[in-house]
Motif scaffolding. Structure first.
Motif, mmCIF file in Angstrom:
data_model
loop_
_atom_site.group_PDB
_atom_site.id
_atom_site.type_symbol
_atom_site.label_atom_id
_atom_site.label_comp_id
_atom_site.label_asym_id
_atom_site.label_seq_id
_atom_site.Cartn_x
_atom_site.Cartn_y
_atom_site.Cartn_z
ATOM 1 N N SER A 68 0.848 -1.205 0.000
ATOM 2 C CA SER A 68 0.000 0.000 0.000
ATOM 3 C C SER A 68 0.877 1.246 0.000
ATOM 4 N N GLY A 69 0.247 2.379 -0.238
ATOM 5 C CA GLY A 69 0.966 3.654 -0.156
ATOM 6 C C GLY A 69 1.375 3.936 1.279
ATOM 7 N N SER A 70 0.527 3.539 2.212
ATOM 8 C CA SER A 70 0.845 3.727 3.631
ATOM 9 C C SER A 70 2.079 2.908 4.001
ATOM 10 N N SER A 71 2.150 1.682 3.481
ATOM 11 C CA SER A 71 3.335 0.847 3.729
ATOM 12 C C SER A 71 4.567 1.477 3.086
ATOM 13 N N ALA A 72 4.381 2.066 1.902
ATOM 14 C CA ALA A 72 5.508 2.727 1.228
ATOM 15 C C ALA A 72 6.057 3.831 2.134
ATOM 16 N N ASN A 73 5.164 4.604 2.735
ATOM 17 C CA ASN A 73 5.609 5.674 3.634
ATOM 18 C C ASN A 73 6.301 5.114 4.874
ATOM 19 N N LEU A 74 5.742 4.024 5.412
ATOM 20 C CA LEU A 74 6.325 3.414 6.612
ATOM 21 C C LEU A 74 7.724 2.876 6.317
ATOM 22 N N GLY B 217 -3.644 17.016 5.321
ATOM 23 C CA GLY B 217 -3.269 15.950 4.395
ATOM 24 C C GLY B 217 -3.775 14.603 4.853
ATOM 25 N N PHE B 218 -3.070 13.568 4.393
ATOM 26 C CA PHE B 218 -3.477 12.191 4.672
ATOM 27 C C PHE B 218 -2.699 11.658 5.881
ATOM 28 N N PRO B 219 -3.363 10.954 6.799
ATOM 29 C CA PRO B 219 -2.690 10.564 8.044
ATOM 30 C C PRO B 219 -1.429 9.735 7.869
ATOM 31 N N THR B 220 -1.420 8.838 6.874
ATOM 32 C CA THR B 220 -0.259 7.942 6.819
ATOM 33 C C THR B 220 0.967 8.577 6.156
ATOM 34 N N THR B 221 0.891 9.875 5.852
ATOM 35 C CA THR B 221 2.125 10.599 5.527
ATOM 36 C C THR B 221 2.848 10.915 6.832
ATOM 37 N N VAL B 222 2.067 11.102 7.884
ATOM 38 C CA VAL B 222 2.605 11.539 9.181
ATOM 39 C C VAL B 222 2.851 10.350 10.121
ATOM 40 N N GLU C 112 9.445 12.382 -0.417
ATOM 41 C CA GLU C 112 8.325 12.883 -1.220
ATOM 42 C C GLU C 112 7.217 11.841 -1.211
ATOM 43 N N ASP C 113 6.081 12.192 -0.627
ATOM 44 C CA ASP C 113 4.914 11.324 -0.721
ATOM 45 C C ASP C 113 4.201 11.690 -2.031
ATOM 46 N N CYS C 114 4.373 10.820 -3.035
ATOM 47 C CA CYS C 114 3.784 11.061 -4.362
ATOM 48 C C CYS C 114 2.546 10.193 -4.558
ATOM 49 N N PHE D 73 4.483 5.914 -3.538
ATOM 50 C CA PHE D 73 3.325 5.937 -4.447
ATOM 51 C C PHE D 73 2.246 4.981 -3.910
ATOM 52 N N SER D 74 0.981 5.301 -4.232
ATOM 53 C CA SER D 74 -0.133 4.432 -3.827
ATOM 54 C C SER D 74 -0.893 3.964 -5.060
ATOM 55 N N PHE D 75 -1.343 2.714 -5.012
ATOM 56 C CA PHE D 75 -2.134 2.173 -6.122
ATOM 57 C C PHE D 75 -3.518 1.736 -5.659
ATOM 58 N N TYR D 76 -4.003 2.381 -4.606
ATOM 59 C CA TYR D 76 -5.386 2.179 -4.177
ATOM 60 C C TYR D 76 -6.285 2.621 -5.347
ATOM 61 N N PRO D 77 -7.485 2.045 -5.505
ATOM 62 C CA PRO D 77 -8.253 2.329 -6.731
ATOM 63 C C PRO D 77 -8.495 3.805 -7.052
ATOM 64 N N GLU E 156 -5.051 -2.922 -3.681
ATOM 65 C CA GLU E 156 -4.171 -2.347 -2.657
ATOM 66 C C GLU E 156 -2.766 -2.412 -3.240
ATOM 67 N N GLY E 157 -1.932 -1.448 -2.925
ATOM 68 C CA GLY E 157 -0.559 -1.527 -3.422
ATOM 69 C C GLY E 157 0.154 -0.200 -3.360
ATOM 70 N N GLY E 158 1.464 -0.267 -3.473
ATOM 71 C CA GLY E 158 2.268 0.963 -3.459
ATOM 72 C C GLY E 158 3.667 0.681 -3.968
ATOM 73 N N LEU F 105 -10.547 17.465 1.947
ATOM 74 C CA LEU F 105 -9.106 17.240 1.782
ATOM 75 C C LEU F 105 -8.629 16.368 2.956
ATOM 76 N N PHE F 106 -8.895 15.113 2.842
ATOM 77 C CA PHE F 106 -8.501 14.059 3.769
ATOM 78 C C PHE F 106 -8.799 14.421 5.230
ATOM 79 N N ALA F 107 -7.749 14.489 6.051
ATOM 80 C CA ALA F 107 -7.980 14.640 7.500
ATOM 81 C C ALA F 107 -8.281 16.085 7.910
HETATM 82 C C1 LIG Z 1 -1.014 11.598 0.178
HETATM 83 C C2 LIG Z 1 -1.318 10.179 0.535
HETATM 84 N N1 LIG Z 1 -0.370 9.450 1.150
HETATM 85 C C3 LIG Z 1 -0.581 8.160 1.475
HETATM 86 C C4 LIG Z 1 -1.771 7.539 1.186
HETATM 87 C C5 LIG Z 1 -1.965 6.098 1.563
HETATM 88 O O1 LIG Z 1 -2.093 5.245 0.467
HETATM 89 P P1 LIG Z 1 -2.805 3.813 0.639
HETATM 90 O O2 LIG Z 1 -4.268 4.055 0.689
HETATM 91 O O3 LIG Z 1 -2.403 3.052 -0.571
HETATM 92 O O4 LIG Z 1 -2.305 3.208 1.894
HETATM 93 C C6 LIG Z 1 -2.786 8.251 0.553
HETATM 94 C C7 LIG Z 1 -4.057 7.573 0.281
HETATM 95 O O5 LIG Z 1 -4.918 7.923 -0.437
HETATM 96 C C8 LIG Z 1 -2.551 9.607 0.220
HETATM 97 O O6 LIG Z 1 -3.511 10.339 -0.382
#
Ligand SMILES: Cc1ncc(COP(=O)(O)O)c(C=O)c1O
Length: 445
Positions: free
Chosen positions: A92-98, A126-131, A197-199, A221-225, A233-235, A383-385
């Motif tokens: 996932s993208g969250s895993s990519a960040n982790l 922004g999105f929680p899993t960047t932080v 860079e969270d892309c 990167f995230s590959f969520y739909p 799911e993917g990143g 805008l997310f959170a």
């Molecule tokens: C900026 C950003 N970072 C991280 C994520 C997390 O990605 P994922 O849903 O694949 O875990 C998202 C999810 O949409 C996002 O918008």
């Protein structure tokens, strides 16, 4: 009677049937929605055809299941597209960040490694899993404000946020729009900081003609739909630095020291000859752990979809840009009510969405409009959170806040976005614009 057809012949036949199934099941759906008047508009969705389904079934027939030939193919296409030396598929993208942030705590990086208590500059809009990886690694997030309109970090505030503990900057390119890379990279250079860079929302965006995800030390990167390409799911996590790449792989793959791939043995040539930690000499390298890691790998089924999606990516990016421009034309007449999005100068964003902020003096509220749109079948998202520091999970977390996050609060209260995904038709965009027009008329505006 025994089946006389070979496995390869059967595979070919299955592939043909999958193509036929796609047409029968999803091809008709597309034709029907083209014929019928617009009744609902989603903000995002997967866009695929028989190629993705054929690859998915093909990978299932391999029954390799975990990372395999399709992962290799996907990784190769991704690296070629982005232009980085390393690309590691994750789940996932969250895993990519982790994985990205954890890798920067690796002893492999010597005195430059991130340590508990170090500060990482980020934003709360922004999105929680960047932080989250900052917190999960025992580091301290330092929140600075964003600009309205581009929804990215205020670079001057980021400079003011520097302390003797600052070691890294971890930011998303909000909704595909690059953060001010020149200023942030200069800041990183001046203070010797890591940049992640969270892309996740920015695949295909460029700054000065160069792909986002190639500026920082690591990118994700995230590959969520909902994203630019999907694997369900993917990143992906990318870097040019071989040492960081080794740490990324280790954190992704249980923390192990060994870099043999699945099914491979003794790639380093020292499988039974070395001494690690306090283990006996010759302890099998396959079971030596040099990081406290995870298992965040992508399956080959996911990668098979990703590989087919990569072939469509340039077209997807083009369509996102076109949809953004259509929204832009439609919203021109309403500048009185909305702050419209602005691209970072010298950039060409592959927009994840079309974000707007309802002006304080508009005469209506954000939720009043998004609720109206929802009743008329139009999906929107906040805008997310919003302002993350006001979310329940972050109230008690150790953090530092710079300034009063005034614009972040405005994002929380007054910003929403509409989709730009490639599945969106011009008719759907017209329908949404007409619906907003009707909303304004009903209020005498
Ligand atoms: C900026 C950003 N970072 C991280 C994520 C997390 O990605 P994922 O849903 O694949 O875990 C998202 C999810 O949409 C996002 O918008």
């Amino acid at each position: 009677m025994a089946n006389s057809r070979t496995a390869e012949e059967l595979r070919t036949e299955i592939k043909r049937l999958v193509g036929e199934y796609y047409q029968a099941c999803f091809g008709q759906e597309a034709e029907e929605s083209a014929r019928n008047p617009v009744r609902s508009v989603r903000y995002a969705g997967r866009v695929f055809d028989e190629r993705e389904m054929e690859n998915l079934v093909d990978s299932s027939l391999d029954f390799w299941l975990t990372e395999g030939r399709y992962a290799k193919e996907f990784e190769k296409k991704f690296k070629e597209y982005l232009g980085t030396d390393f690309a590691l598929p994750v789940n996932s993208g969250s895993s990519a960040n982790l994985v990205a942030l954890s890798a920067l705590t690796s002893p492999l990086l010597g005195s430059k490694r991130l340590r508990k208590g170090n500060e990482v500059i980020t934003v709360a809009a922004g999105f929680p899993t960047t932080v989250n990886p900052i917190i999960q690694n025992g580091l301290v997030p330092v929140f600075v404000d964003v600009e309205l309109g581009n929804y990215n970090v205020m670079a001057e505030q980021a400079r003011q946020a520097i302390s003797s503990e600052t070691r890294a900057i971890m930011l998303a390119h909000t909704l595909g729009n690059p953060f001010c890379l020149e200023k942030i990279m200069k800041l990183a250079e001046d203070y010797d900081l890591w940049v992640i860079e969270d892309c996740c929302d920015a695949l295909g965006s460029t700054y000065k003609g160069r792909m986002l995800g190639t500026f920082g030390h690591v990118s994700t990167f995230s590959f969520y739909p909902a994203h630019h390409i999907t694997t369900g799911e993917g990143g992906m996590v990318c870097t040019d630095d071989p040492l960081i790449a080794r740490a990324l792989r280790s954190f992704r793959d249980w923390g192990r020291d060994c870099y043999c791939e699945g099914g491979q043995n003794g790639r380093c040539g020292n499988r039974f000859t070395k001494q690690y930690g306090e283990l006996p000499l010759g302890y099998d390298h396959k079971y030596v752990y040099s990081h406290v890691g995870y298992n965040l790998k992508m399956t080959d089924m996911q990668a098979s979809i990703g590989s087919a999606q990569m072939d469509k990516l340039p077209g997807f990016v083009q369509k996102r840009k076109e949809n953004f421009r259509t929204w832009e034309r439609g919203f021109q007449a309403w500048k009185k009510y909305f702050i419209l999005p602005v691209a970072e100068p010298d950039s060409d964003p592959s927009w994840f969405a079309y974000p707007v902020t309802v002006k304080e003096e508009a005469g209506f509220g954000r939720t009043e409009l998004t609720e109206y749109l929802s009743r008329h079948g139009v999906e929107t998202r906040n805008l997310f959170a919003g302002n993350m520091v006001k979310q329940p999970a972050y109230l008690q977390v150790e953090k530092r806040i710079v300034g009063n996050l005034e614009n972040t609060d405005a994002v929380m209260n007054r910003t929403f976005f509409l989709g730009t995904y490639p599945g969106l038709s011009p008719e759907q965009i017209t329908y949404v614009l007409d619906t907003i027009s009707a909303f304004l008329k009903e209020r005498g505006l």
